[in-house]
Design an enzyme around this catalytic site. Structure first.
Site, PDB file in Angstrom:
ATOM      1  N   ASP A 129      -3.964  -2.729  -3.493  1.00 52.62           N
ATOM      2  CA  ASP A 129      -3.500  -2.797  -4.876  1.00 52.62           C
ATOM      3  C   ASP A 129      -3.554  -4.279  -5.288  1.00 52.62           C
ATOM      4  O   ASP A 129      -4.581  -4.773  -5.740  1.00 52.62           O
ATOM      5  CB  ASP A 129      -2.091  -2.207  -4.891  1.00 52.62           C
ATOM      6  CG  ASP A 129      -1.531  -1.957  -6.272  1.00 52.62           C
ATOM      7  OD1 ASP A 129      -1.977  -2.616  -7.209  1.00 52.62           O
ATOM      8  OD2 ASP A 129      -0.638  -1.114  -6.414  1.00 52.62           O
ATOM      9  N   LEU A 134      -2.910  -6.471   2.634  1.00 50.79           N
ATOM     10  CA  LEU A 134      -4.087  -6.598   3.490  1.00 50.79           C
ATOM     11  C   LEU A 134      -4.363  -8.069   3.810  1.00 50.79           C
ATOM     12  O   LEU A 134      -4.753  -8.393   4.942  1.00 50.79           O
ATOM     13  CB  LEU A 134      -5.300  -5.941   2.831  1.00 50.79           C
ATOM     14  CG  LEU A 134      -6.510  -5.788   3.737  1.00 50.79           C
ATOM     15  CD1 LEU A 134      -6.180  -4.995   4.994  1.00 50.79           C
ATOM     16  CD2 LEU A 134      -7.668  -5.120   2.997  1.00 50.79           C
TER      17      LEU A 134
HETATM   18  C1  PRP Z   1       1.336   0.526   0.100  1.00 50.44           C
HETATM   19  C2  PRP Z   1       0.057   0.743   0.873  1.00 50.44           C
HETATM   20  C3  PRP Z   1      -0.371  -0.645   1.263  1.00 50.44           C
HETATM   21  C4  PRP Z   1       0.249  -1.528   0.196  1.00 50.44           C
HETATM   22  C5  PRP Z   1      -0.813  -2.079  -0.696  1.00 50.44           C
HETATM   23  O1  PRP Z   1       2.402   0.451   0.999  1.00 50.44           O
HETATM   24  O2  PRP Z   1       0.234   1.587   1.976  1.00 50.44           O
HETATM   25  O3  PRP Z   1       0.108  -0.990   2.552  1.00 50.44           O
HETATM   26  O4  PRP Z   1       1.153  -0.718  -0.561  1.00 50.44           O
HETATM   27  O5  PRP Z   1      -0.263  -2.811  -1.751  1.00 50.44           O
HETATM   28  P1  PRP Z   1      -0.695  -4.278  -2.099  1.00 50.44           P
HETATM   29  O6  PRP Z   1      -2.200  -4.361  -2.074  1.00 50.44           O
HETATM   30  O7  PRP Z   1      -0.149  -4.503  -3.487  1.00 50.44           O
HETATM   31  O8  PRP Z   1      -0.072  -5.213  -1.099  1.00 50.44           O
HETATM   32  P2  PRP Z   1       3.920   0.636   0.531  1.00 50.44           P
HETATM   33  O9  PRP Z   1       4.567  -0.719   0.489  1.00 50.44           O
HETATM   34  O10 PRP Z   1       3.974   1.461  -0.711  1.00 50.44           O
HETATM   35  O11 PRP Z   1       4.559   1.394   1.739  1.00 50.44           O
HETATM   36  P3  PRP Z   1       4.139   2.808   2.376  1.00 50.44           P
HETATM   37  O12 PRP Z   1       2.787   2.611   3.030  1.00 50.44           O
HETATM   38  O13 PRP Z   1       5.208   3.085   3.369  1.00 50.44           O
HETATM   39  O14 PRP Z   1       4.064   3.823   1.262  1.00 50.44           O
END
Ligand code: PRP
Length: 203
Positions: A129, A134
């Site tokens: 996102d 990452l």
């Molecule tokens: C989500 C997804 C990624 C991260 C990406 O995790 O699994 O790890 O967001 O977002 P970014 O590119 O803005 O950093 P989340 O924090 O929602 O936790 P989850 O995997 O437990 O749902």
């Protein structure tokens, strides 16, 4: 909160304290509209697994690193389609902040069990996102001196990207919509949907 009330298994009580994990809007009641079908995802997973299996054909053990929780379904699907020796490990991360927007501050709450020095590592993520998660993972794992480090991401939202994050294998680019399914959640709901759907917050 709007009219949505928790009920059924996993939501046994009213939601006075329960908030969606990233957006504060009310939970929509209808099933998410299909953005990427189960069949398209299946074909894409097979294609990615073929490419990865070819690229790592001479590797003794490819370590797939899943990031909890979101990656667990994509990782399981991908791992089962690979035709090369592979193993699986997991990390869990958390973001600081008010959980309405990713502010870039990522911290580790569970580390890998294995030492990855000298090993071939593929990070498997459900979504990029803003890119902060990452970017953090690549930075953190690269410092441990693996033999190689690449990433495989199911969906990427280019319109939301704030920082560079290396994506070596990508499933789909998607518009800036709130997506669920295949590991992606809305307040822990919809993670196990077999397709990727869009939820619209009720204003
Ligand atoms: C989500 C997804 C990624 C991260 C990406 O995790 O699994 O790890 O967001 O977002 P970014 O590119 O803005 O950093 P989340 O924090 O929602 O936790 P989850 O995997 O437990 O749902």
């Amino acid at each position: 909160m709007g009219g949505w009330q928790a009920s059924g298994p996993g939501y046994p009580i009213a939601l006075g304290f329960f908030q969606p994990s990233r957006k504060g809007d009310a939970m929509p009641e209808e099933m998410p509209e299909v953005l990427i079908s189960e069949d398209e995802i299946h074909q894409k997973v097979e294609e990615l697994a073929r490419r990865i299996s070819a690229d790592y054909r001479d590797v003794d053990d490819l370590i797939l690193v899943g990031v909890l929780k979101g990656s667990f379904i994509f990782l399981a699907d991908l791992a089962r389609h690979l035709t090369i020796p592979r193993s699986v490990d997991f990390m869990a991360l958390s973001t600081y902040g008010d959980h309405t927007e990713t502010d870039g501050a990522v911290r580790m709450i569970m580390d890998l069990r294995r030492n990855i020095a000298g090993q071939h590592v593929l990070i498997v993520e459900d979504i990029v996102d803003t890119g902060y998660t990452l970017a953090y993972l690549v930075r953190t794992l690269a410092a441990r001196q693996p033999a190689s480090l690449k990433t495989c991401v199911l969906v990427h939202k280019p319109d939301r990207r704030e920082v560079y994050a290396q994506i070596d294998y990508l499933g789909f680019e998607i518009p800036d919509e709130w997506v669920v399914g295949c590991g992606l959640d809305w307040a822990e709901k919809y993670r196990t949907l077999p397709y990727i759907g869009v939820v619209k917050p009720e204003e």
